[in-house]
Scaffold this active site. Structure first.
Site, short mmCIF file in Angstrom:
data_model
loop_
_atom_site.label_atom_id
_atom_site.label_comp_id
_atom_site.label_asym_id
_atom_site.label_seq_id
_atom_site.Cartn_x
_atom_site.Cartn_y
_atom_site.Cartn_z
N CYS A 33 109.41 2.20 116.98
CA CYS A 33 110.20 3.28 117.58
C CYS A 33 110.38 4.44 116.60
CB CYS A 33 111.56 2.77 118.04
SG CYS A 33 112.57 2.14 116.70
N ASP A 35 112.45 4.58 114.07
CA ASP A 35 113.82 4.75 113.58
C ASP A 35 113.98 4.20 112.16
OD1 ASP A 35 114.29 5.86 115.98
OD2 ASP A 35 115.41 4.20 116.82
N CYS A 59 118.04 5.88 117.30
CA CYS A 59 118.61 5.93 118.64
C CYS A 59 120.12 5.69 118.60
CB CYS A 59 117.93 4.89 119.51
SG CYS A 59 118.48 3.22 119.11
N CYS A 103 117.51 -2.88 117.66
CA CYS A 103 118.23 -1.84 116.92
C CYS A 103 119.27 -2.49 116.00
CB CYS A 103 118.91 -0.86 117.87
SG CYS A 103 117.87 -0.38 119.26
FE1 FES Z 1 114.56 1.99 117.47
FE2 FES Z 1 116.88 1.71 118.55
S1 FES Z 1 115.07 2.33 119.54
S2 FES Z 1 116.35 1.38 116.52
#
Ligand code: FES
Length: 147
Positions: A33, A35, A59, A103
């Site tokens: 993702c 992040d 996110c 996450c």
């Molecule tokens: Fe990647 Fe939440 S979508 S940490």
């Protein structure tokens, strides 16, 4: 979709920022993702986490879980902080949608990475702590199933 607690920690994150000369700093990311989360720990001579801050580029659930994770580890001894799993963080937030469980894993791993950094700097071993991965994407499915 999200609990009130998740929304609260997302909108009013606790302990956001950084600590200068932190005892330990850990950064982890999820390549899938994109992040990234960074945790700073200030640990005193009795191995108590005096202060903790985070920076998360991610996110809303990642921000909320970072915030809750910092609240859970603050004031705790290292060994107590080691017991705080991503599941405990998610439960403290009154749950996360299954698709967002990864996450919370980022928060657990970032704390472990910061503890690892602290252990390396002080030449100590923390029981149960393994060298952190910088990318948590691998093994993510297993963790999701375990929950
Ligand atoms: Fe990647 Fe939440 S979508 S940490």
């Amino acid at each position: 979709m999200y609990s009130e607690k998740v929304m609260d920690h997302f909108q009013n994150p606790r302990n956001m920022g950084e600590i200068e000369d932190a005892s330990g700093v850990g950064t982890v990311g999820n390549a899938k993702c994109g992040d990234i989360m960074r945790i700073y720990l200030d640990i005193d001579e009795n191995q108590i986490i005096r202060d903790v801050k985070f920076k998360t580029f991610g996110c809303g659930a990642a921000v909320a879980t970072s915030s809750m994770a910092t609240e859970l580890v603050k004031g705790k001894k290292i060994q107590e902080a080691m017991q705080i799993t991503n599941r405990a963080v998610a439960e403290a937030l009154d749950g996360l949608p299954p698709v967002k469980m990864h996450c919370s894993l980022l928060a657990e791993e970032a704390i472990h990475a910061a503890l690892w950094d602290y252990a390396q700097k002080h030449d100590i071993t923390i029981e149960g702590l393994q060298k952190p991965k910088s990318d948590i994407h691998e093994g993510e499915e297993e963790e999701a199933e375990a929950y």
